[in-house]
Design an enzyme around this catalytic site. Structure first.
Site, PDB file in Angstrom:
ATOM      1  N   TYR A 148       0.849  -1.190   0.000  1.00 21.78           N
ATOM      2  CA  TYR A 148       0.000   0.000   0.000  1.00 21.78           C
ATOM      3  C   TYR A 148       0.885   1.242   0.000  1.00 21.78           C
ATOM      4  CZ  TYR A 148      -3.492   3.423   1.589  1.00 21.78           C
ATOM      5  OH  TYR A 148      -4.330   4.520   1.701  1.00 21.78           O
ATOM      6  N   ASP A 243       9.143   2.704  -0.319  1.00 24.12           N
ATOM      7  CA  ASP A 243       8.105   3.404   0.441  1.00 24.12           C
ATOM      8  C   ASP A 243       8.310   3.043   1.914  1.00 24.12           C
ATOM      9  OD1 ASP A 243       4.454   3.652   0.300  1.00 24.12           O
ATOM     10  OD2 ASP A 243       5.928   4.226   1.834  1.00 24.12           O
ATOM     11  N   LYS A 271       4.679   9.246   8.973  1.00 22.38           N
ATOM     12  CA  LYS A 271       4.444   8.710  10.320  1.00 22.38           C
ATOM     13  C   LYS A 271       5.497   9.206  11.321  1.00 22.38           C
ATOM     14  CE  LYS A 271       2.018   4.797   8.275  1.00 22.38           C
ATOM     15  NZ  LYS A 271       0.611   4.907   8.716  1.00 22.38           N
TER      16      LYS A 271
HETATM   17  P1  KE4 Z   1      -1.128   8.327   4.561  1.00 24.87           P
HETATM   18  O1  KE4 Z   1      -1.597   9.001   3.306  1.00 24.87           O
HETATM   19  O2  KE4 Z   1      -2.221   7.503   5.228  1.00 24.87           O
HETATM   20  O3  KE4 Z   1      -0.433   9.273   5.524  1.00 24.87           O
HETATM   21  O4  KE4 Z   1       0.040   7.280   4.130  1.00 24.87           O
HETATM   22  C1  KE4 Z   1      -0.248   6.310   3.150  1.00 24.87           C
HETATM   23  C2  KE4 Z   1       0.752   5.194   3.274  1.00 24.87           C
HETATM   24  C3  KE4 Z   1       1.776   5.106   2.340  1.00 24.87           C
HETATM   25  N1  KE4 Z   1       2.703   4.124   2.408  1.00 24.87           N
HETATM   26  C4  KE4 Z   1       2.653   3.201   3.394  1.00 24.87           C
HETATM   27  C5  KE4 Z   1       3.690   2.114   3.422  1.00 24.87           C
HETATM   28  C6  KE4 Z   1       1.630   3.244   4.381  1.00 24.87           C
HETATM   29  O5  KE4 Z   1       1.603   2.307   5.357  1.00 24.87           O
HETATM   30  C7  KE4 Z   1       0.667   4.253   4.324  1.00 24.87           C
HETATM   31  C8  KE4 Z   1      -0.477   4.359   5.333  1.00 24.87           C
HETATM   32  N2  KE4 Z   1      -0.578   3.286   6.266  1.00 24.87           N
HETATM   33  C9  KE4 Z   1      -1.909   3.038   6.779  1.00 24.87           C
HETATM   34  C10 KE4 Z   1      -1.788   1.890   7.773  1.00 24.87           C
HETATM   35  N3  KE4 Z   1      -1.771   0.640   7.117  1.00 24.87           N
HETATM   36  C11 KE4 Z   1      -2.539   4.253   7.386  1.00 24.87           C
HETATM   37  C12 KE4 Z   1      -3.797   3.960   8.193  1.00 24.87           C
HETATM   38  C13 KE4 Z   1      -5.018   4.443   7.488  1.00 24.87           C
HETATM   39  O6  KE4 Z   1      -5.157   4.242   6.249  1.00 24.87           O
HETATM   40  O7  KE4 Z   1      -5.859   5.031   8.200  1.00 24.87           O
END
Ligand code: KE4
Length: 432
Positions: A148, A243, A271
């Site tokens: 993701y 990523d 994060k």
């Molecule tokens: P955000 O746009 O949610 O800040 O980041 C996206 C993202 C990009 N790359 C990786 C490897 C990520 O894990 C994420 C976001 N992680 C999720 C948790 N699996 C955020 C939680 C959510 O979607 O509310």
């Protein structure tokens, strides 16, 4: 079974929320869709604990999905944010803090010579991919099933029919055009990656991966796989994007690049780097990064990018992440991982607790999990029962078997021992 804590206030808030916010939440995973029950509406965090609207107190292993490596409300992070707030919320102009944060990231993260801050991991990954396409003059993006990278259109894609064919949108609203240049291949599958390069001999701009996949559960790269990706991208003029929104500053101060020794061309961060505030970043070699506006032609922008409050909180958190911090994090993860695996083994429950450094997850399966198909084949119904049993006992795990658990430096050995003891009770009910 402990007396079920009241959730009246959360239930009322959830009913009210669903009338005005889709699904009652501002991010889908928070809705407890895969585990059932009422999402807990939280009112404050303190160290390793969260307190919900009914006054229930939980040991938190979500930690805002990773940012809170020091725990909730670390005094130095709070003080830094408050100090920045008292001087202004946002300027829309450059600040010294952004320079210091960029230098801190450059000095810590292999491959990074220059940095651009954004406000979310989605923006970081999306912008890095646009930059890779602009810098190479190529269109094709290769990504891995189960990885993701946020919700930008080109990344919301399922594998096409053949592993080397182009992806198909996996969400309404994403057009075929948006995913027409995205190829999805299985993780840990060298043959599929080689096939993708054969099918697009000079068209691949970038291979994007989570070097520590943690959005299908934690599914580590098999031995040599990251090195293989480094070699095949370099040999074909494609860029390699790590990523590290999840793994950055968590599996090591230099992230997976440091932990694995494999140095990519581009890195996305989020994060931890923002200290729990809306801040993410991407970086790479100066040659590639200088292609970004205003120095170069690749456009990218953001009103709140490098926000001074988020930068102050992020810097305060990063300053405290020294070798002792990572040793402490690994010790806490060791205690919990070994404890959970021991509980499942003793109860005769088939389960695996895969990890990279302090990042880990729980799969209820007796089979090895090496890719997304393997993660999907695990028993997610049993995970839901585990989650709810733990929640009832005051231990707040990620509400999905496809998510990682997060320890922080605020978790004490006694906290973790209590979580293992609760898992021991819950595991007995999992056997059926
Ligand atoms: P955000 O746009 O949610 O800040 O980041 C996206 C993202 C990009 N790359 C990786 C490897 C990520 O894990 C994420 C976001 N992680 C999720 C948790 N699996 C955020 C939680 C959510 O979607 O509310």
């Amino acid at each position: 079974m402990p007396s079920m804590p009241t959730t009246r206030a959360s239930q009322d808030l959830y009913a009210r929320a669903r009338r005005v916010i889709p699904g009652g939440v501002n991010s889908p995973v928070r809705a407890f869709g895969s585990v059932g029950g009422t999402p807990r509406f939280m009112v404050h965090g303190e160290g390793a604990h969260l307190v919900d609207a009914d006054g229930n107190r939980y040991l938190d292993y979500v930690m805002s999905w990773g940012p809170l490596i020091l725990g909730h409300c670390h005094p130095e992070v709070v003080a830094a944010a408050k100090d920045a707030i008292d001087r202004g919320s946002s300027y829309g102009a450059p600040t010294a803090g952004e320079v210091e944060l960029a230098e801190t990231i450059r000095d810590a993260v292999p491959a990074v010579e220059m940095v651009r801050c954004v406000s979310s991991g989605t923006e970081a990954a999306m912008s890095a991919i646009r930059l890779a396409r602009g810098a190479t003059g190529r269109d094709t993006l290769v990504k891995f099933g189960g990885h993701y990278h946020g919700h930008s259109d080109a990344l919301l894609v399922d594998a096409g029919s053949g592993v080397a064919t182009f992806g198909l949108p996996n969400s309404p609203g994403v057009t075929r055009g948006a995913t027409a240049d995205t190829v999805v291949v299985p993780w840990n599958d060298r043959t599929a990656v080689e096939a993708a390069f054969r099918a697009h001999p000079d068209g691949i701009a970038v291979v994007a991966c989570e070097p520590v996949p943690a959005n299908m559960g934690v599914v580590p790269a098999e031995a040599g796989f990251l090195e293989f990706l480094r070699e095949i991208t370099a040999a074909n003029g494609a860029l390699l994007l790590f990523d590290e929104v999840m793994s950055g500053f968590r599996v090591a101060r230099g992230g997976a690049g440091e932990h694995s020794g494999v140095v990519p061309d581009l890195v996305a961060l989020g994060k931890v780097v923002g200290g729990g505030y809306p801040l993410a970043a991407f970086g790479g070699s100066a040659d590639v990064m200088r292609q970004l506006a205003p120095e170069g032609p690749v456009y990218q922008a953001g009103t709140l990018s490098g926000n001074p409050v988020a930068v102050a909180a992020g810097l305060a958190q990063l300053r405290l992440l020294d070798d002792a911090a990572y040793k402490g994090l690994a010790d806490r993860a060791d205690q919990l991982i070994e404890g959970l695996q021991g509980v499942f083994d003793a109860a005769g429950v088939p389960a695996a607790v895969p990890r990279v450094a302090s990042l880990f997850s729980v799969f209820f399966t007796g089979e090895p999990v090496r890719d997304y198909a393997g993660a999907r084949a695990a028993d997610h119904g049993r995970y839901a029962r585990f989650f709810n049993g733990m929640l009832a006992r005051g231990h707040y795990l990620p509400p999905s078997g496809y998510e990682a658990l997060f320890v922080s430096l605020a978790h004490t050995p006694e906290d973790i021992a209590s979580t293992v003891a609760a898992a021991h009770e819950v595991a007995r009910d999992l056997v059926a």
